[in-house]
Design a protein around this motif. Structure first.
Motif, PDB file in Angstrom:
ATOM      1  N   ASN A 291       5.125   2.361   5.455  1.00  0.00           N
ATOM      2  CA  ASN A 291       6.100   1.505   4.780  1.00  0.00           C
ATOM      3  C   ASN A 291       6.676   2.259   3.586  1.00  0.00           C
ATOM      4  O   ASN A 291       5.936   2.902   2.842  1.00  0.00           O
TER       5      ASN A 291
ATOM      6  N   THR B  36       9.249   1.605   0.251  1.00  0.00           N
ATOM      7  CA  THR B  36       9.937   0.591  -0.554  1.00  0.00           C
ATOM      8  C   THR B  36      10.667   1.274  -1.701  1.00  0.00           C
ATOM      9  O   THR B  36      10.094   2.132  -2.384  1.00  0.00           O
ATOM     10  N   LEU B  37      11.931   0.892  -1.888  1.00  0.00           N
ATOM     11  CA  LEU B  37      12.707   1.337  -3.047  1.00  0.00           C
ATOM     12  C   LEU B  37      13.091   0.098  -3.831  1.00  0.00           C
ATOM     13  O   LEU B  37      13.461  -0.919  -3.248  1.00  0.00           O
ATOM     14  N   GLU B  38      13.026   0.179  -5.138  1.00  0.00           N
ATOM     15  CA  GLU B  38      13.398  -0.982  -5.936  1.00  0.00           C
ATOM     16  C   GLU B  38      14.049  -0.542  -7.244  1.00  0.00           C
ATOM     17  O   GLU B  38      13.522   0.315  -7.952  1.00  0.00           O
TER      18      GLU B  38
ATOM     19  N   ILE C 201      15.596  -2.163 -10.823  1.00  0.00           N
ATOM     20  CA  ILE C 201      15.618  -3.359 -11.661  1.00  0.00           C
ATOM     21  C   ILE C 201      16.448  -3.059 -12.905  1.00  0.00           C
ATOM     22  O   ILE C 201      16.270  -2.008 -13.532  1.00  0.00           O
TER      23      ILE C 201
ATOM     24  N   SER D  98      15.524   0.659 -14.109  1.00  0.00           N
ATOM     25  CA  SER D  98      14.398   1.437 -13.589  1.00  0.00           C
ATOM     26  C   SER D  98      14.495   1.578 -12.079  1.00  0.00           C
ATOM     27  O   SER D  98      15.063   0.723 -11.389  1.00  0.00           O
TER      28      SER D  98
ATOM     29  N   ALA E 242      11.989   2.611  -8.699  1.00  0.00           N
ATOM     30  CA  ALA E 242      10.631   2.864  -8.210  1.00  0.00           C
ATOM     31  C   ALA E 242      10.696   3.101  -6.710  1.00  0.00           C
ATOM     32  O   ALA E 242      11.496   2.473  -6.002  1.00  0.00           O
ATOM     33  N   VAL E 243       9.886   4.026  -6.247  1.00  0.00           N
ATOM     34  CA  VAL E 243       9.786   4.276  -4.805  1.00  0.00           C
ATOM     35  C   VAL E 243       8.308   4.370  -4.450  1.00  0.00           C
ATOM     36  O   VAL E 243       7.513   4.926  -5.206  1.00  0.00           O
ATOM     37  N   ALA E 244       7.962   3.762  -3.339  1.00  0.00           N
ATOM     38  CA  ALA E 244       6.556   3.791  -2.923  1.00  0.00           C
ATOM     39  C   ALA E 244       6.476   4.048  -1.435  1.00  0.00           C
ATOM     40  O   ALA E 244       7.326   3.587  -0.654  1.00  0.00           O
TER      41      ALA E 244
ATOM     42  N   ARG F 226       3.547   3.752   1.669  1.00  0.00           N
ATOM     43  CA  ARG F 226       2.212   3.231   1.987  1.00  0.00           C
ATOM     44  C   ARG F 226       1.892   3.520   3.448  1.00  0.00           C
ATOM     45  O   ARG F 226       2.783   3.494   4.293  1.00  0.00           O
TER      46      ARG F 226
ATOM     47  N   ARG G 169       3.141   5.776  -5.472  1.00  0.00           N
ATOM     48  CA  ARG G 169       4.346   5.173  -6.053  1.00  0.00           C
ATOM     49  C   ARG G 169       4.806   6.015  -7.239  1.00  0.00           C
ATOM     50  O   ARG G 169       3.984   6.481  -8.037  1.00  0.00           O
TER      51      ARG G 169
ATOM     52  N   PHE H 177       7.762   6.131 -10.473  1.00  0.00           N
ATOM     53  CA  PHE H 177       8.628   5.246 -11.261  1.00  0.00           C
ATOM     54  C   PHE H 177       9.278   6.042 -12.378  1.00  0.00           C
ATOM     55  O   PHE H 177       8.662   6.915 -12.995  1.00  0.00           O
TER      56      PHE H 177
END
Lengths: 384, 82
Positions: free
Chosen positions: A186, A188-190, A192, A229, A231-233, A235, A251, A253
């Motif tokens: 998985n 995930t990029l986020e 904010i 900000s 963040a990339v993770a 998993r 992750r 950040f």
């Protein structure tokens, strides 16, 4: 005077909490979540702060296309943290959060909407969120995107005229891929963004002051009014040759305040018979502080932005945790199974640029601060 | 001679590669994990966050103590076979 710095950290992060609780429920596949109810007691105890309370989450589906959920969450906070004891007096307060969501499934597309509110005597927050999730490629691939928007109102005890706003926007992209019959990954990029009054109306910074016996004085902190900000993770979850799994997470950040952080998490999940699930995890976190942060400024008003919040400083932390779950199948028309769960984690923080001003030492030569905390979750879950 | 032979070999290899791409590129590879092979993925122990109420709370704890935020991962999980 009270200093509610610790609880503010909880409030201003309400939006990500909604995201993690609701938006990502569809992160692996576009299916409706299970019908279940969870009743949890949670407790955090460390660094002079205790936070505990209940959380209740109920979810029910209808006609295989719609699922609704509701969450009620309370933090009862009692704080005599290092910041509080050095510049103010201990306090207790309570924060209540309610949220509701609805998921709609159409073929391989899942749409989710949600709304939440959090209230406290000097802080209120509300958040709206939306996400859409789609399965592709024989359901081996799932892609979801999410958006959320939050509006907070910051108050100040003892100053009825004080009222400031914070607006938050949250963009999430999530890709899950089944690689083999035992392995799923998985990404995930986020992003904010925040705009408005981002510092704490109670918190102060310290600066050298030769006119007072202790050698330093305090002045209010002052943050930029915007923060963005990323963040990339990644998993990975792997099913072992026996009924157990291992999870790895990395992750990274960074943000426009020049905070950089990363963490690695490993979790091993082991089953004993059909009823017991045991868990062990370790997590290592490392952070470079904000560029305007300082433990001790050279003089008053020495730069445009001022911060002495240890959460914005350079530090490392480690977590080690254990969990046990007992799952009991229910032979009922209406109830499927019940689980009883206990999870305990121990956290250790070591700050590289935050000094313990309650200890002896010349200004800037006090010992570096560190703290440990224990986090307990005890909960019942029932599937129906 | 050697260069010539190598050149021919290279041309042949590139021709085969192009042929493979042209013929193979028209269709996506087929899903290689069949629905009936996803029992292990559907096991609750394969969820990134098995219990949403608990996982969200731990994210919350870290968010309150750390400068980083976002991409914490979510609840739910398995292969979506339920």
């Amino acid at each position: 005077m009270t200093l509610r710095n610790q609880s503010k950290g909880l409030h201003t992060l309400l939006l990500p909490l909604f995201i993690s609780l609701f938006v990502s429920t569809s992160s692996i596949a576009a299916v409706l979540p299970e019908d279940r109810a969870d009743v949890m007691y949670h407790s955090y105890d460390g660094g002079g702060i205790t936070v505990d309370g209940p959380s209740v989450l109920v979810r029910k589906g209808f006609a295989d296309t719609v699922s609704v959920s509701a969450n009620y969450y309370v933090d009862t906070i009692s704080s005599a943290s290092i910041d509080v004891v050095s510049t103010a007096s201990a306090y207790t307060e309570e924060r209540t959060e309610v949220s509701a969501g609805i998921d709609y499934l159409h073929e391989k597309t899942l749409m989710s909407f949600g709304y939440g509110e959090s209230e406290e005597n000097d802080y209120s927050a509300s958040s709206l969120r939306f996400s859409i999730s789609q399965d592709f490629f024989g359901d081996l691939t799932n892609l979801s995107i999410g958006y959320a928007q939050g509006s907070d109102v910051v108050g100040k005890t003892g100053d009825p005229d004080f009222e400031e706003d914070v607006t938050s926007r949250n963009y999430q992209f999530n890709l899950s891929q089944i690689l083999t019959k035992n392995w799923i990954v998985n990404v995930t990029l986020e992003t904010i963004t925040n705009q408005g009054f981002l510092n704490n109306p109670y918190r102060t910074v310290r600066y050298l002051d030769s006119t007072v016996p202790v050698g330093y004085s305090y002045e209010p902190e002052r943050y930029p009014e915007t923060r963005t900000s990323d963040a990339v993770a990644i998993r990975s979850m792997y099913y072992l040759p026996y009924r157990a799994s291992i999870m790895f997470e990395y992750r990274y950040f960074e943000d426009t305040w020049n905070i950089k952080a990363d963490n690695i998490t490993l979790r091993y999940t082991h089953t004993v018979g059909d009823h017991w699930i045991l868990e062990a995890n370790v997590r290592f976190y490392s952070q470079e502080g904000a560029d305007f942060y300082s433990d001790l400024y050279p003089y008053a008003d020495s730069q445009k932005f001022l911060a002495r919040d240890k959460e914005l400083s350079t530090f490392t932390s480690q977590r080690i945790g254990f969990g046990v779950s007992y799952i009991y199948p229910l032979k009922s028309t209406y109830l499927e199974k019940l689980s009883v769960n206990l999870k305990v984690d121990h956290l250790m923080f070591e700050y590289d640029d935050f000094r313990d001003v309650t200890a002896d030492g010349a200004p800037g030569d006090e010992p570096l601060y560190s703290l440990t905390a224990d986090v307990v979750r005890f909960y019942f879950s029932i599937w129906y | 001679m050697f260069v010539n032979a190598t050149g021919q070999t290279l041309k042949t290899a590139i021709a085969y590669l192009l042929l493979t791409v042209v013929l193979g590129g028209c269709s996506m590879p087929k899903p290689w994990v069949k629905p009936y092979e996803r029992n292990n993925l559907a096991d609750p122990i394969m969820s990134f966050d098995r219990d949403g109420v608990e996982g969200s709370y731990m994210h919350h704890v870290h968010q309150a103590r750390e400068g980083a935020r976002g991409a914490e991962g979510g609840s739910g999980g398995g292969c979506g076979c339920n």
